[in-house]
Design a protein around this motif. Structure first.
Motif, PDB file in Angstrom:
ATOM      1  N   LYS A 240       0.821  -1.215   0.000  1.00 55.58           N
ATOM      2  CA  LYS A 240       0.000   0.000   0.000  1.00 55.58           C
ATOM      3  C   LYS A 240       0.848   1.254   0.000  1.00 55.58           C
ATOM      4  N   MET A 241       1.943   1.199   0.779  1.00 61.34           N
ATOM      5  CA  MET A 241       2.754   2.415   0.889  1.00 61.34           C
ATOM      6  C   MET A 241       3.611   2.624  -0.340  1.00 61.34           C
ATOM      7  N   ASP A 242       3.657   1.616  -1.232  1.00 58.73           N
ATOM      8  CA  ASP A 242       4.389   1.759  -2.481  1.00 58.73           C
ATOM      9  C   ASP A 242       5.852   2.114  -2.269  1.00 58.73           C
ATOM     10  N   LYS A 243       6.479   1.425  -1.301  1.00 62.59           N
ATOM     11  CA  LYS A 243       7.894   1.696  -1.035  1.00 62.59           C
ATOM     12  C   LYS A 243       8.685   0.414  -1.243  1.00 62.59           C
ATOM     13  N   VAL A 244       9.905   0.573  -1.702  1.00 59.20           N
ATOM     14  CA  VAL A 244      10.749  -0.589  -1.973  1.00 59.20           C
ATOM     15  C   VAL A 244      11.584  -0.913  -0.748  1.00 59.20           C
ATOM     16  N   THR A 245      11.486  -2.157  -0.227  1.00 61.97           N
ATOM     17  CA  THR A 245      12.344  -2.517   0.902  1.00 61.97           C
ATOM     18  C   THR A 245      13.508  -3.385   0.446  1.00 61.97           C
ATOM     19  N   LEU A 246      13.293  -4.210  -0.584  1.00 60.83           N
ATOM     20  CA  LEU A 246      14.340  -5.117  -1.006  1.00 60.83           C
ATOM     21  C   LEU A 246      14.608  -4.891  -2.474  1.00 60.83           C
ATOM     22  N   LEU A 247      15.867  -4.770  -2.840  1.00 56.08           N
ATOM     23  CA  LEU A 247      16.226  -4.646  -4.254  1.00 56.08           C
ATOM     24  C   LEU A 247      17.576  -5.304  -4.435  1.00 56.08           C
ATOM     25  N   GLN A 248      17.593  -6.369  -5.215  1.00 54.77           N
ATOM     26  CA  GLN A 248      18.862  -7.047  -5.454  1.00 54.77           C
ATOM     27  C   GLN A 248      19.002  -7.303  -6.935  1.00 54.77           C
ATOM     28  N   MET A 249      20.195  -7.071  -7.438  1.00 48.34           N
ATOM     29  CA  MET A 249      20.428  -7.378  -8.830  1.00 48.34           C
ATOM     30  C   MET A 249      21.851  -7.859  -9.007  1.00 48.34           C
ATOM     31  N   ALA A 250      22.025  -8.919  -9.810  1.00 43.19           N
ATOM     32  CA  ALA A 250      23.378  -9.376 -10.115  1.00 43.19           C
ATOM     33  C   ALA A 250      23.492  -9.419 -11.620  1.00 43.19           C
ATOM     34  N   ALA A 251      24.576  -8.986 -12.166  1.00 44.83           N
ATOM     35  CA  ALA A 251      24.886  -8.974 -13.609  1.00 44.83           C
ATOM     36  C   ALA A 251      24.747  -7.558 -14.159  1.00 44.83           C
ATOM     37  N   LYS A 252      25.290  -7.376 -15.358  1.00 47.76           N
ATOM     38  CA  LYS A 252      25.344  -6.003 -15.888  1.00 47.76           C
ATOM     39  C   LYS A 252      24.091  -5.672 -16.673  1.00 47.76           C
ATOM     40  N   LEU A 253      23.651  -4.454 -16.534  1.00 44.03           N
ATOM     41  CA  LEU A 253      22.428  -4.045 -17.217  1.00 44.03           C
ATOM     42  C   LEU A 253      22.489  -2.533 -17.443  1.00 44.03           C
ATOM     43  N   PRO A 254      22.191  -2.048 -18.656  1.00 43.06           N
ATOM     44  CA  PRO A 254      22.143  -0.592 -18.857  1.00 43.06           C
ATOM     45  C   PRO A 254      21.029   0.030 -18.020  1.00 43.06           C
ATOM     46  N   ILE A 255      21.219   1.280 -17.613  1.00 41.32           N
ATOM     47  CA  ILE A 255      20.323   1.880 -16.617  1.00 41.32           C
ATOM     48  C   ILE A 255      18.879   1.976 -17.096  1.00 41.32           C
ATOM     49  N   ASP A 256      18.677   2.375 -18.356  1.00 43.28           N
ATOM     50  CA  ASP A 256      17.274   2.544 -18.766  1.00 43.28           C
ATOM     51  C   ASP A 256      16.542   1.215 -18.836  1.00 43.28           C
ATOM     52  N   ILE A 257      17.272   0.168 -19.261  1.00 41.69           N
ATOM     53  CA  ILE A 257      16.623  -1.146 -19.281  1.00 41.69           C
ATOM     54  C   ILE A 257      16.345  -1.595 -17.854  1.00 41.69           C
ATOM     55  N   PHE A 258      17.264  -1.253 -16.941  1.00 41.32           N
ATOM     56  CA  PHE A 258      17.057  -1.636 -15.546  1.00 41.32           C
ATOM     57  C   PHE A 258      15.753  -1.046 -15.031  1.00 41.32           C
ATOM     58  N   GLU A 259      15.469   0.200 -15.385  1.00 44.72           N
ATOM     59  CA  GLU A 259      14.231   0.820 -14.898  1.00 44.72           C
ATOM     60  C   GLU A 259      13.022   0.042 -15.378  1.00 44.72           C
ATOM     61  N   ASN A 260      13.045  -0.381 -16.651  1.00 45.89           N
ATOM     62  CA  ASN A 260      11.914  -1.154 -17.165  1.00 45.89           C
ATOM     63  C   ASN A 260      11.741  -2.457 -16.416  1.00 45.89           C
ATOM     64  N   VAL A 261      12.874  -3.144 -16.208  1.00 44.34           N
ATOM     65  CA  VAL A 261      12.796  -4.446 -15.547  1.00 44.34           C
ATOM     66  C   VAL A 261      12.293  -4.279 -14.125  1.00 44.34           C
ATOM     67  N   MET A 262      12.802  -3.224 -13.437  1.00 44.12           N
ATOM     68  CA  MET A 262      12.374  -3.030 -12.057  1.00 44.12           C
ATOM     69  C   MET A 262      10.882  -2.699 -12.009  1.00 44.12           C
ATOM     70  N   GLN A 263      10.433  -1.891 -12.946  1.00 50.17           N
ATOM     71  CA  GLN A 263       9.016  -1.536 -12.987  1.00 50.17           C
ATOM     72  C   GLN A 263       8.164  -2.791 -13.172  1.00 50.17           C
ATOM     73  N   LEU A 264       8.625  -3.688 -14.056  1.00 47.99           N
ATOM     74  CA  LEU A 264       7.904  -4.928 -14.295  1.00 47.99           C
ATOM     75  C   LEU A 264       7.821  -5.756 -13.023  1.00 47.99           C
TER      76      LEU A 264
END
Lengths: 242, 313
Positions: A189-213
């Motif tokens: 409900k609060m729409d806040k991110v508590t956990l975010l983990q990523m391994a491997a290389k990814l360009p920033i704009d693509i990262f935003e899309n993936v995170m949004q998904l």
């Protein structure tokens, strides 16, 4: 290996890039625990049990103004493709235990239960990718079943990027493809991110899309979890004759 | 009457022993503070707090194949006690002194989710005991002929890893674990293997069988033949009463337990009475064996039902 069929657009298991696997949650599976839940995401099956709030077992770790949250993650020996003898304290288990503990601590109102201990135990019965997310979702359900006060429900989902497409909820084969794997945990409900983990290389704009998904996936799971909890409450009301 | 004593609150239960000081007291509080008089009051009427007669076991259910990634698996519930057993087969080289025998590795785990008294980092006290009991019973009952696990004499054989996880511990752990092990073995499907060109044993998938150039299959049998299947029943002894299939509460209050294991030809496989304050006479042991015989028939029916249910699917 073709992770995304170029003609039909289907993934290896027949899903579309934005499709999550089938999820199922059940509350109250371990009778002796204060709260427990079984959560399935596709073939990944996880049981979580919550014991607490109860007296702190190791007095030296007691915190005077809030509850102590402990978490243990373990995988059954038969949970993956090859039976691997898993030593309890191995690095991966310890890391995931820490991740789950800190994610749940963000939402539990620990200041309401000083000098007590809340134990969250998670056991993976079948692993097919996304075990971390399934564990967090199961832990949320189990905490709700135990009546532990929380400020919001935490849900988690993973997403990756293979064959130039963001894919939601990777299974084991897609996960071991070596591409980036983003795991997100949000307070729904609060729409806040508590956990975010990523391994491997990814360009920033693509990262935003993936995170949004991944966040979309989390919200869908939150919707489902809310439904399960409502259903459970209705049944409890029925039993009590309200 | 037993029914009256479990009904409302404020019943005057001035039972034997510690209860006389109670006077008017809530049933639940009495149950916590004076558990032994609470139980004895029920035993006088030949019944237990969960309304079971003394010799009846709890509702048992067996589900085969809950773990899709294992070669054989079973989920067994006796009352609230839940056990999940899974078998995984791996190819290994047999030892020199038994070249045409496979082998069996049995492990019993009690993860902290199963009970509030199990602490992480410290395994439960009963877990290694039950693990050893299970190994001993399965080996000594000769349920599995290890020669059936052999593939190529002297070169390749199956190593069967049986892992049993307790998901909910509410008494009679050994009974549930043994039943889940047997159910998992009856569900076991041995994968088909063939010898590859470089002498290694590889798994063969089902569709290759329809192919024209079928690889040479090393084994034809898919299922293990189980010879004499062992079934068990744990009983608690208290004064002159015998309680079959105890719950965790009963086990903690009345400490003397006796486990009898019989096999399908009604021969005794094992009797286990690890001390305890009550001394059992021969007649008591004989009564327990009779109870185990009855229980064995029940369990055989349940197992057959679940096997036939699986075949229909």
């Amino acid at each position: 290996m073709e992770y995304l069929d170029s003609l039909t657009g289907f993934r290896l298991d027949g899903r579309r890039p934005n499709d999550m696997r089938q999820i199922r949650g059940e509350i109250g599976v371990v009778a002796k625990a204060d709260g427990s839940a079984l959560f399935e995401m596709g073939n990944t099956k996880v049981i979580a049990a919550v014991y607490g709030p109860r007296e702190v077992q190791n007095k030296s770790q007691q915190i005077n103004n809030q509850a102590l949250v402990r978490c243990e993650y373990s995988m059954a020996n038969f949970s993956t493709g090859d039976r691997a003898r898993r030593p309890k304290g191995d690095r991966r288990s310890t890391e995931i235990s820490l991740v789950i503990r800190q994610t749940m601590e963000a939402c539990i109102l620990t200041h309401l239960m000083p000098r007590s201990q809340i134990d969250i135990f998670v056991q993976v019965l079948q692993a097919d990718g996304g075990t971390r997310s399934a564990c967090i979702n199961a832990a949320t359900l189990a905490l709700a079943d135990a009546g532990v006060p929380m400020c919001d429900i935490v849900t988690s989902c993973s997403a990756g990027y293979l064959s130039s497409t963001p894919l939601l909820d990777l299974n084991y084969i897609e996960d071991s493809a070596g591409g980036p794997d983003v795991t997100v945990g949000i307070l729904a409900k609060m729409d806040k991110v508590t956990l975010l983990q990523m391994a491997a290389k990814l360009p920033i704009d693509i990262f935003e899309n993936v995170m949004q998904l991944a966040i979309e996936g989390c919200k869908a799971i939150a919707q489902y979890i809310r439904g399960v909890l409502l259903e459970n409450t209705k049944q409890l009301e029925c039993c009590r004759g309200v | 009457m037993a029914a009256a004593s479990t009904s409302g609150s404020g019943r005057d239960i001035g039972g034997s022993g510690g209860g006389s000081a109670a006077g008017e007291m809530e049933v639940e509080a009495y149950r916590r503070l004076f558990p032994l008089p609470f139980y004895e009051r029920h035993l006088l009427d030949s019944v237990r707090p969960d309304a079971r007669p003394l010799h009846r076991a709890r509702d048992t259910s067996v589900v085969l194949g809950p773990v899709a990634s294992a070669d054989g698996s079973a989920l067994v519930k006796i009352g609230d006690t839940t056990m999940l057993a899974a078998i995984k087969l791996e190819v290994m080289t047999p030892s020199a002194d038994a070249p045409d025998e496979g082998s069996l590795a049995i492990e019993f785990h009690m993860p902290p989710i199963c009970s509030p008294i199990v602490r992480p980092g410290r395994p439960a006290e009963v877990a290694p005991v039950i693990s050893k009991q299970l190994s001993d019973v399965i080996v000594s009952s000769q349920m599995i002929n290890l020669k059936e696990l052999s593939l190529i004499s002297g070169k390749a054989a199956w190593m069967a890893y049986l892992d049993i996880y307790c998901l909910n511990a509410d008494g009679s752990l050994f009974d549930a674990a043994l039943l889940s092990a047997i159910a998992a073995f009856s569900h076991l499907q041995i994968p088909l293997v063939s010898l590859s060109d470089d002498g290694k044993v590889v798994a063969v998938s089902g569709d290759l069988l329809e192919d024209e150039s079928t690889p040479e299959l090393v084994n034809k049998e898919r299922k293990l033949l189980l010879h004499s299947i062992p079934f068990s029943l744990t009983c608690i002894l208290h004064k002159k009463y015998i309680l079959a299939d105890p719950t965790a509460e009963e086990e903690s209050i009345m400490e003397t337990s006796i486990t009898v294991v019989l096999d399908s030809s009604e021969q005794l496989v094992s009797i286990y009475k690890p001390g305890g304050p009550v001394l059992a006479q021969t007649s008591t042991v004989k009564d327990c064996i009779v109870l185990t015989k009855h229980r064995m028939k029940e369990l055989q029916n349940i197992l057959e039902e679940s096997l036939s249910a699986m075949e229909v699917v």
